[in-house]
Design an enzyme around this catalytic site. Structure first.
Site, short mmCIF file in Angstrom:
data_model
loop_
_atom_site.label_atom_id
_atom_site.label_comp_id
_atom_site.label_asym_id
_atom_site.label_seq_id
_atom_site.Cartn_x
_atom_site.Cartn_y
_atom_site.Cartn_z
N ASP A 21 0.83 -1.21 0.00
CA ASP A 21 0.00 0.00 0.00
C ASP A 21 0.86 1.26 0.00
O ASP A 21 1.98 1.25 0.50
CB ASP A 21 -0.92 -0.03 1.23
CG ASP A 21 -2.08 0.94 1.10
OD1 ASP A 21 -2.39 1.36 -0.03
OD2 ASP A 21 -2.70 1.26 2.14
N GLY A 22 0.31 2.32 -0.58
CA GLY A 22 0.96 3.63 -0.51
C GLY A 22 1.53 4.13 -1.83
O GLY A 22 2.22 5.16 -1.85
N ARG A 25 0.17 7.75 -2.66
CA ARG A 25 0.75 8.80 -1.82
C ARG A 25 2.21 9.05 -2.17
O ARG A 25 2.70 10.17 -2.16
CB ARG A 25 0.62 8.41 -0.33
CG ARG A 25 -0.74 8.75 0.24
CD ARG A 25 -1.00 8.04 1.54
NE ARG A 25 -1.38 6.64 1.28
CZ ARG A 25 -1.46 5.72 2.23
NH1 ARG A 25 -1.19 6.03 3.47
NH2 ARG A 25 -1.83 4.50 1.91
N SER A 66 -7.60 -5.42 -5.16
CA SER A 66 -8.71 -5.97 -4.36
C SER A 66 -10.02 -5.87 -5.13
O SER A 66 -10.14 -5.10 -6.09
CB SER A 66 -8.83 -5.21 -3.04
OG SER A 66 -9.36 -3.92 -3.26
N THR A 67 -11.01 -6.64 -4.69
CA THR A 67 -12.35 -6.54 -5.25
C THR A 67 -12.81 -5.07 -5.19
O THR A 67 -13.39 -4.55 -6.14
CB THR A 67 -13.32 -7.41 -4.41
OG1 THR A 67 -12.80 -8.73 -4.35
CG2 THR A 67 -14.71 -7.42 -4.99
N ASN A 69 -11.01 -2.45 -5.23
CA ASN A 69 -10.26 -1.56 -6.13
C ASN A 69 -10.94 -1.36 -7.48
O ASN A 69 -10.62 -0.42 -8.21
CB ASN A 69 -8.82 -2.06 -6.33
CG ASN A 69 -7.93 -1.91 -5.12
OD1 ASN A 69 -7.02 -2.71 -4.88
ND2 ASN A 69 -8.16 -0.88 -4.31
#
Ligand code: IPE
Ligand code: IPE
Ligand code: MG
Length: 250
Positions: A21-22, A25, A66-67, A69
């Site tokens: 994740d990230g 950002r 992911s689903t 997403n």
């Protein structure tokens, strides 16, 4: 800095799961669009896969899409899908060289057909490799997976192939996408978020959770070593008391 030598080979997790994740950002910090972060996330994937295989980890499961997403802007989804195709094409040779088998979990049939075909080809090509299994969670969510397992079990009950009184934890595990694989002992999430986001809920029942503020594109081998060394310093009690695990100190 933590080095590979600090890892205790006798206490190595056999399965590590990562929530990468990230990326968005990371890109934003550089004044770039989110997809720039996804592109740089590939470098982190390469480094982490190599490190895990070198150390001797047997399963590495990466949450790639992911689903949930699917609710992102179309532009970002398209960019992620084409990045996936490019990366698979580019990296299959490296997987072969490093004796790594590719596998997926998730509703991969819902991926664009070009992506699905590329994935299947890479899965077939690498199917005989034995050093490590690299699992990509794609169009995956744990609730989707558990729902699918319940449906499959219900159908078998209806057909008379499963006795409902005999359903146990192993029956459930055997109907998940991860059937036959060990549960992750260590789950890592980057980017400072302290949540699971619908990832391997059944399988991480007793995993050690490791959260790092590092954004995924900055994650490197040393970060994986650090997570493993941290994991190895923990006492995994599985409901028992410390004295039962260390009788000589009791
Ligand atoms: C993780 O990075 C990659 C995917 C979910 C595909 P994000 O895209 O979630 O990046 P942040 O969390 O918005 O920074
Ligand atoms: C989780 O990250 C999914 C992946 C890393 C593929 P998200 O960025 O989608 O999770 P939330 O929405 O912040 O929980
Ligand atoms: Mg995110």
């Amino acid at each position: 800095m933590i080095t590979k030598e600090q890892i205790d080979a006798a206490k190595l997790p056999s399965h590590i799961a990562i929530i990468m994740d990230g990326n968005g950002r990371w890109a934003k910090q550089q004044g770039k669009i989110r997809t720039f972060g996804h592109q740089h996330g590939v470098t982190a994937v390469r480094d982490t896969v190599e490190a895990a295989a070198e150390i001797g980890v047997k399963f590495l499961t990466l949450y790639a899409f992911s689903t949930e997403n699917w609710s992102r802007p179309k532009f970002e989804i398209d960019a992620l899908m084409s990045l996936l195709v490019q990366t698979i094409s580019k990296e299959t040779a490296t997987l072969m060289k490093n004796n790594i088998r590719l596998a997926t979990i998730g509703d991969t049939e819902s991926l664009p057909s070009g992506v699905y075909k590329k994935l299947q080809k890479a899965i077939d090509e690498t199917s005989g490799n034995t050093r490590m299994t690299l699992v990509l969670a794609l169009s995956y969510s744990s609730r989707w997976e558990i729902t699918r397992a319940v449906k499959a079990i219900a159908a078998k009950v209806k057909a008379g192939d499963i006795d409902p009184d005999k359903i146990d934890e192993a029956t459930i595990s055997d109907h998940l996408c991860t059937a036959g694989w060990p549960d992750p002992e260590l789950m890592i999430r980057t980017s400072g978020e302290s949540r699971i986001s619908n990832y391997l809920l059944w399988q991480i029942a007793y995993a050690e959770l490791y959260f790092t503020p590092k954004l995924w594109p900055d994650f490197r081998k040393e970060d994986l070593y650090e997570a493993i060394v941290d994991y190895q310093g923990r006492e995994r009690r599985f409901g028992k008391v410390s004295e039962q695990l260390n009788p000589k100190h009791a």
